[in-house]
Scaffold this motif. Structure first.
Motif, PDB file in Angstrom:
ATOM      1  N   THR A 139       0.817  -1.234   0.000  1.00 25.27           N
ATOM      2  CA  THR A 139       0.000   0.000   0.000  1.00 25.27           C
ATOM      3  C   THR A 139       0.840   1.269   0.000  1.00 25.27           C
ATOM      4  OG1 THR A 139      -0.371   0.272   2.389  1.00 25.27           O
ATOM      5  CG2 THR A 139      -1.930  -1.163   1.197  1.00 25.27           C
ATOM      6  N   GLN A 140       2.078   1.143  -0.464  1.00 23.65           N
ATOM      7  CA  GLN A 140       2.846   2.357  -0.736  1.00 23.65           C
ATOM      8  C   GLN A 140       2.349   2.913  -2.067  1.00 23.65           C
ATOM      9  OE1 GLN A 140       7.135   1.741   1.158  1.00 23.65           O
ATOM     10  NE2 GLN A 140       6.846   0.589  -0.704  1.00 23.65           N
ATOM     11  N   LEU A 141       2.432   4.211  -2.182  1.00 24.64           N
ATOM     12  CA  LEU A 141       1.864   4.835  -3.375  1.00 24.64           C
ATOM     13  C   LEU A 141       2.925   5.662  -4.085  1.00 24.64           C
ATOM     14  CD1 LEU A 141      -0.797   5.516  -4.916  1.00 24.64           C
ATOM     15  CD2 LEU A 141      -0.996   7.516  -3.432  1.00 24.64           C
ATOM     16  N   ARG A 142       3.065   5.436  -5.375  1.00 28.00           N
ATOM     17  CA  ARG A 142       3.996   6.249  -6.177  1.00 28.00           C
ATOM     18  C   ARG A 142       3.185   7.084  -7.159  1.00 28.00           C
ATOM     19  NH1 ARG A 142       8.826   3.256  -8.654  1.00 28.00           N
ATOM     20  NH2 ARG A 142       9.572   3.797  -6.576  1.00 28.00           N
ATOM     21  N   VAL A 143       3.481   8.371  -7.211  1.00 27.54           N
ATOM     22  CA  VAL A 143       2.797   9.247  -8.168  1.00 27.54           C
ATOM     23  C   VAL A 143       3.827   9.905  -9.067  1.00 27.54           C
ATOM     24  CG1 VAL A 143       1.278  11.238  -8.442  1.00 27.54           C
ATOM     25  CG2 VAL A 143       0.990   9.735  -6.479  1.00 27.54           C
ATOM     26  N   ASN A 144       3.593   9.845 -10.355  1.00 27.82           N
ATOM     27  CA  ASN A 144       4.420  10.540 -11.346  1.00 27.82           C
ATOM     28  C   ASN A 144       3.565  11.562 -12.056  1.00 27.82           C
ATOM     29  OD1 ASN A 144       7.031   9.311 -11.486  1.00 27.82           O
ATOM     30  ND2 ASN A 144       6.103   7.506 -12.457  1.00 27.82           N
ATOM     31  N   ILE A 145       4.159  12.698 -12.389  1.00 28.18           N
ATOM     32  CA  ILE A 145       3.447  13.625 -13.271  1.00 28.18           C
ATOM     33  C   ILE A 145       4.468  14.247 -14.222  1.00 28.18           C
ATOM     34  CG2 ILE A 145       3.573  15.601 -11.661  1.00 28.18           C
ATOM     35  CD1 ILE A 145       0.700  16.344 -12.667  1.00 28.18           C
ATOM     36  N   GLY A 146       4.065  14.399 -15.485  1.00 31.07           N
ATOM     37  CA  GLY A 146       5.004  14.986 -16.446  1.00 31.07           C
ATOM     38  C   GLY A 146       4.428  15.002 -17.842  1.00 31.07           C
ATOM     39  N   GLU A 147       5.258  15.433 -18.764  1.00 29.63           N
ATOM     40  CA  GLU A 147       4.860  15.466 -20.178  1.00 29.63           C
ATOM     41  C   GLU A 147       4.755  14.032 -20.680  1.00 29.63           C
ATOM     42  OE1 GLU A 147       7.547  17.724 -22.638  1.00 29.63           O
ATOM     43  OE2 GLU A 147       6.324  17.431 -24.437  1.00 29.63           O
ATOM     44  N   LYS A 148       3.749  13.791 -21.506  1.00 26.32           N
ATOM     45  CA  LYS A 148       3.604  12.444 -22.058  1.00 26.32           C
ATOM     46  C   LYS A 148       4.312  12.413 -23.403  1.00 26.32           C
ATOM     47  CE  LYS A 148       0.003   9.132 -23.134  1.00 26.32           C
ATOM     48  NZ  LYS A 148      -1.058   8.504 -22.374  1.00 26.32           N
TER      49      LYS A 148
END
Ligand code: GLA
Length: 703
Positions: free
Chosen positions: A248-257
Motif C-alpha cells: 500500500t505504498q503509493l507512487r505518483v508521477n506527473i510529467g509530459e507524455k
C-alpha cells in the motif's frame, strides 16, 4: 530554506517540510508534510532512524525519482533506451544550491530563488540527470533535466517532471476530469492496488483531464485532512499516474507524455521537463486551493496583469455567431453604452469569408463583405463610447477551404499520402515548424499593428491528429509558447484571453501568458457553479473568465434570473455574452448595477481567500465566499438550484473570518460577531423560484 546535513536534503518554507536522503548514490524519499521545526542534526537523526525507507530492498524503497530495470518494478519516472540497454541507474554525483531558479524554454513559476540542483549520472547510458527543487512560501516547484553527453543518440521514452513516493497508508486521489461543457469536475477516488493514469494525448491539456492530481488521506474533506497536490505547468500531452503496491505504498508521477515510443535525444542535446507546482495542506482541499491561488497570483500570472482588475468585456459570440455586419456591430457597441463595461470583443467571423465554421481559418485578413470599411469604424465607435476593442483569433488552425491551406497544404499536421481528419471542419497547423509560427505571427501582426487592439481572445478548437512522428507533438506545444512569447514581446500590454472550446486548455502553462481563460462554453449559470467550483480547486478566481449570457441559455435551454447569472459570474472575472443592443431598460439597469457592484468587489475577489461553503456536486445549492487577507471584508454568493415547497431555509456557516471581530452584513443591516457567523451561520433569504441567488457583503465594523 534548503539545508543539507549528513546526507539529508531538507526543503522547508510556509507550512511544509520536504526531505530525502542519499544512500549509496540512490535518493530515498523520506518526508513531505507539516513543517518540522527541529534542528538539522535532530532532523537527520530522526529521518534516518524513524523514516528509513532504504533497508527494505530496492523494490519497496521510497524513491525520489523512480527508475526501471534495476530491481524496482513499479512505474518509473524515466525510461531510456539505446544501444543494447533499456534500464537506467542514476546515482547522485553532486549537488549545489543555486541562488536563482534556472530558466528554460517552457513557462515556469517566476521569482524562483534558492534552488537545489542535484546531478546524477546513469551508470548505464552515461546520461546526466538534474533534479531541481525550489521552495516557495506556499509550496514547492520541481523539474528535471536530461543532458546527453554520452557520445551517442538515445531514445527517451518517458521523462517525468516529478515523482513522489508515499509511505504505506490509505489514500484517495482527487482529479479534475470532465468533458466539453462540463470541465474540471472534482473526482475523488479511493486508491486501490494497481496502476491508474489520467492523461491527455490530444495535444492540449484537454477538457477530459486537467494536468492536476492530489493525493489525500482517506478522510480528507474541504477543511480537514492532509493533501499533497501537484499541478503541471504545461499545456500539451501529459500524464498523472499512480501505482499502489502490495504494501500500500503509493507512487505518483506527473510529467509530459512522450508518445509513440518517445523522442530521440541526440548526443549533446538537453531535455527539460515542465515544472510541477506542489502544495501540501493539512487543512483539506480548501487550504490546498488557497495555497495554489496565492502561489500563482504571486509567481505565475504575468506581473503586468496579476494585480490589475481584469477588463469587464462584452463578447459578440452568442449574440451573432457568424451573422453580423458593420451596422449590427455598431448597434451592439452603442447598446453597451451606460453598462460600465471596458472592452468589446469581436469573436469569430470577422476574417476571410467566414459565414460559418467551414472555411477561412488561417486567412487573417478582414472579410470586406461584412466589414467593407475594415475594423476602423467599429473601433472608432468603441472609442467614442469609451470602450477598448478586442478580437478573436484561432492561430493554430486552418480550414481546408482557406487560402492558407491552398498555398501551404504541407503546413497542416498530416501523415504522408493520407487525407487528414477534420474536426469542426478544420486541421491543425504544424506548430513544430518555426516557419508556420512565423507566418501566423506575421499575419496577426498585420492586424495588431494596423488597429488599436488591446485584447485578443486566443482560441483553439480541436485536438491534434495526423501526427507523423513524436517530435511533432513535442514541438507543437513549444511552438504555441513561442508564438505567445513573440506576441507579448512585441505587444507587452496586449491582454490575451486563453480559450480552447471553453476550458480545453485551462492550465498553468497558458496562465503564464494569459491572465484569464474562458472557463467553459457552457454559460448556463447553474452549470457554471459546478464548472467554476471545480476549476477553483487549483486556479485563482480571477483567472476564470465568466460571462452572463442570454436566456433561454444556448447550451441548456434553461432560464435563470439575470441576478443569478450575474452573481455566479461575479465569482471570477465578470463579462457579458448577450446582445446588449436588444436589452430591455430593466435589464440594462440591472446589468449596470451588477458591473458597478462588481467593480467595488473586484479587488477582494482577485486577492482574497476563497472558501467553498456548499458544493453543487453534493447539494441542491452552491455557495462560495471570498475573505480579504486582513479579514475585514467578505463577499458571498449563494445559489439554490431547484425550488421545492416546504424546504428548510438553507443555513450556511461562514468561514475565514475573525471570530472576535464584529461584522455588518450590509444587505441586512445587522451586526454580528465573526464567531456567530462561523458557528451559528446565516439563513439565506431566497425568492420562491428556481435558481434563486443571494449576494452578501460582510464588513468589519468594530475598528
Ligand atoms: C469556441 C469558443 C467560443 C467561441 C467559438 C467561436 O467554441 O470557446 O467561445 O469563441 O469558438 O468559433
Amino acid at each position: 530554506m534548503i539545508t543539507i546535513k549528513e546526507g539529508v536534503f531538507h526543503l522547508s518554507a510556509g507550512n511544509y517540510s520536504y526531505a530525502f536522503y542519499e544512500k549509496d548514490g540512490r535518493l530515498v524519499h523520506s518526508y513531505f508534510g507539516n513543517k518540522l521545526d527541529i534542528s538539522e542534526e535532530r532532523l537527520a537523526t530522526s529521518l534516518l532512524a524513524l523514516g528509513r525507507h532504504d533497508n527494505i530492498g530496492r523494490d519497496w524503497a521510497l524513491s525520489e525519482y523512480a527508475q526501471f530495470g534495476r530491481g524496482d518494478f513499479r512505474i518509473a519516472s524515466v525510461e531510456i533506451t539505446g544501444n543494447a540497454f533499456a534500464s537506467t541507474e542514476f546515482v547522485l554525483c553532486g549537488y549545489e544550491i543555486l541562488k536563482n531558479k534556472p530558466s528554460t524554454d517552457l513557462p515556469q513559476l517566476r521569482n524562483g530563488g534558492e534552488t537545489l540542483k542535484l546531478t546524477l549520472r546513469d551508470k548505464i547510458s552515461r546520461l546526466q540527470l538534474n533534479l531541481f527543487y525550489t521552495p516557495y512560501e506556499e509550496g514547492l516547484v520541481r523539474s528535471a533535466r536530461l543532458v546527453n553527453n554520452s557520445g551517442e543518440d538515445v531514445n527517451v521514452c518517458k521523462f517525468m517532471s516529478t515523482c513522489i513516493d508515499f509511505p504505506q497508508g490509505k489514500y484517495n486521489t482527487l482529479n479534475l476530469n470532465g468533458r466539453w461543457g462540463a470541465e474540471c469536475t472534482p473526482c475523488i477516488d479511493k486508491v486501490t492496488s494497481g496502476i491508474r493514469q489520467f492523461s491527455s494525448c490530444r495535444g492540449v491539456s484537454s477538457h477530459q483531464h486537467n494536468p492536476f492530481i492530489a493525493v489525500t488521506s482517506s478522510d480528507t474533506s474541504e477543511d480537514n485532512g492532509e493533501v499533497v497536490a501537484m499541478n503541471l505547468i504545461f499545456s500539451g500531452n501529459f500524464v498523472a499516474e499512480y501505482e499502489s503496491d502490495e504494501k500500500t505504498q503509493l507512487r505518483v508521477n506527473i510529467g509530459e507524455k512522450l508518445m509513440h515510443g518517445g523522442i530521440v535525444l541526440k548526443d549533446g542535446d538537453v531535455l527539460n521537463s515542465p515544472e510541477t507546482a506542489i502544495v501540501y495542506s493539512n487543512h483539506g482541499l480548501g487550504e490546498m486551493s488557497r495555497l495554489f491561488h496565492k502561489l500563482y497570483r504571486k509567481n505565475l500570472i504575468n506581473p503586468k496583469f496579476a494585480n490589475v482588475p481584469r477588463p469587464v468585456v462584452v463578447n459578440s459570440w452568442e449574440s451573432f455567431y457568424f451573422d453580423f455586419n458593420e451596422g449590427k456591430l455598431l448597434d451592439f457597441i452603442d447598446g453597451a453604452k451606460g453598462l460600465g463595461v471596458d472592452t468589446i470583443v469581436l469573436d469569430d467571423g470577422w476574417f476571410g469569408k467566414r459565414d460559418d465554421d467551414t472555411g477561412s481559418l488561417g486567412d487573417w485578413f478582414i472579410d470586406t463583405n461584412k466589414l467593407p470599411n475594415g475594423l476602423q469604424p467599429v473601433i472608432d465607435r468603441c472609442r467614442k463610447n469609451g470602450f477598448k476593442f478586442g478580437i478573436w483569433f484561432e492561430p493554430e488552425a486552418v480550414n481546408p477551404d482557406s487560402r492558407l491551406y491552398r498555398n501551404h497544404p504541407d503546413w497542416a499536421l498530416h501523415v504522408k499520402d493520407v487525407e487528414g481528419v477534420t474536426m469542426r471542419n478544420q486541421y491543425m497547423l504544424d506548430f513544430s515548424n518555426p516557419d508556420v509560427v512565423d507566418y501566423i505571427f506575421d499575419s496577426m501582426k498585420l492586424i495588431l499593428d494596423k488597429y488599436d487592439i488591446s485584447y485578443v481572445k486566443w482560441d483553439s478548437n480541436r485536438p491534434l491528429s495526423d501526427i507523423s512522428d513524436a517530435s511533432k507533438l513535442f514541438g507543437y506545444v513549444r511552438g504555441v509558447y513561442r508564438l505567445y512569447e513573440r506576441l507579448l514581446e512585441r505587444y507587452p500590454d496586449l491582454f490575451i484571453e486563453g480559450c480552447s472550446s471553453g476550458g480545453g486548455r485551462f492550465d498553468a502553462g497558458i496562465l503564464y501568458y494569459s491572465p484569464m481563460i474562458w472557463t467553459s462554453d457552457d454559460t448556463d449559470a447553474y452549470e457554471r457553479c459546478r464548472i467554476q467550483y471545480g476549476t477553483s480547486m487549483c486556479y485563482p478566481l480571477e483567472t476564470l473568465s465568466n460571462h452572463v449570457s442570454a436566456c433561454p441559455n444556448h447550451q441548456t435551454g434553461r432560464f435563470t434570473p439575470l441576478h443569478t447569472r450575474g452573481a455566479v459570474a461575479s465569482m471570477g472575472s465578470l463579462g457579458y455574452e448577450l446582445n446588449v443592443g436588444l436589452l430591455s431598460d430593466d435589464d440594462k439597469k440591472q446589468i449596470a448595477h451588477q458591473v458597478e457592484n462588481y467593480r467595488r468587489d473586484q479587488h477582494l475577489i482577485m486577492n482574497g481567500d476563497l472558501y467553498r461553503l456548499v458544493s453543487p456536486f453534493e447539494d441542491n445549492a452552491f455557495c462560495q465566499m471570498v475573505v480579504s487577507q486582513d479579514k475585514s471584508k467578505a463577499y458571498l454568493v449563494f445559489l439554490r438550484a431547484l425550488n421545492t415547497p416546504n424546504l428548510p431555509i438553507p443555513r450556511v456557516r461562514l468561514k475565514g473570518l475573525d471570530d472576535k471581530a464584529l461584522y455588518r452584513i450590509i444587505e441586512r443591516n445587522t451586526v454580528v460577531s465573526g464567531a456567530e457567523l462561523m458557528n451559528i451561520g446565516l439563513n439565506m433569504q431566497l425568492k420562491c423560484e428556481d435558481f434563486s441567488a443571494e449576494i452578501l457583503h460582510i464588513e468589519r465594523c468594530d475598528g
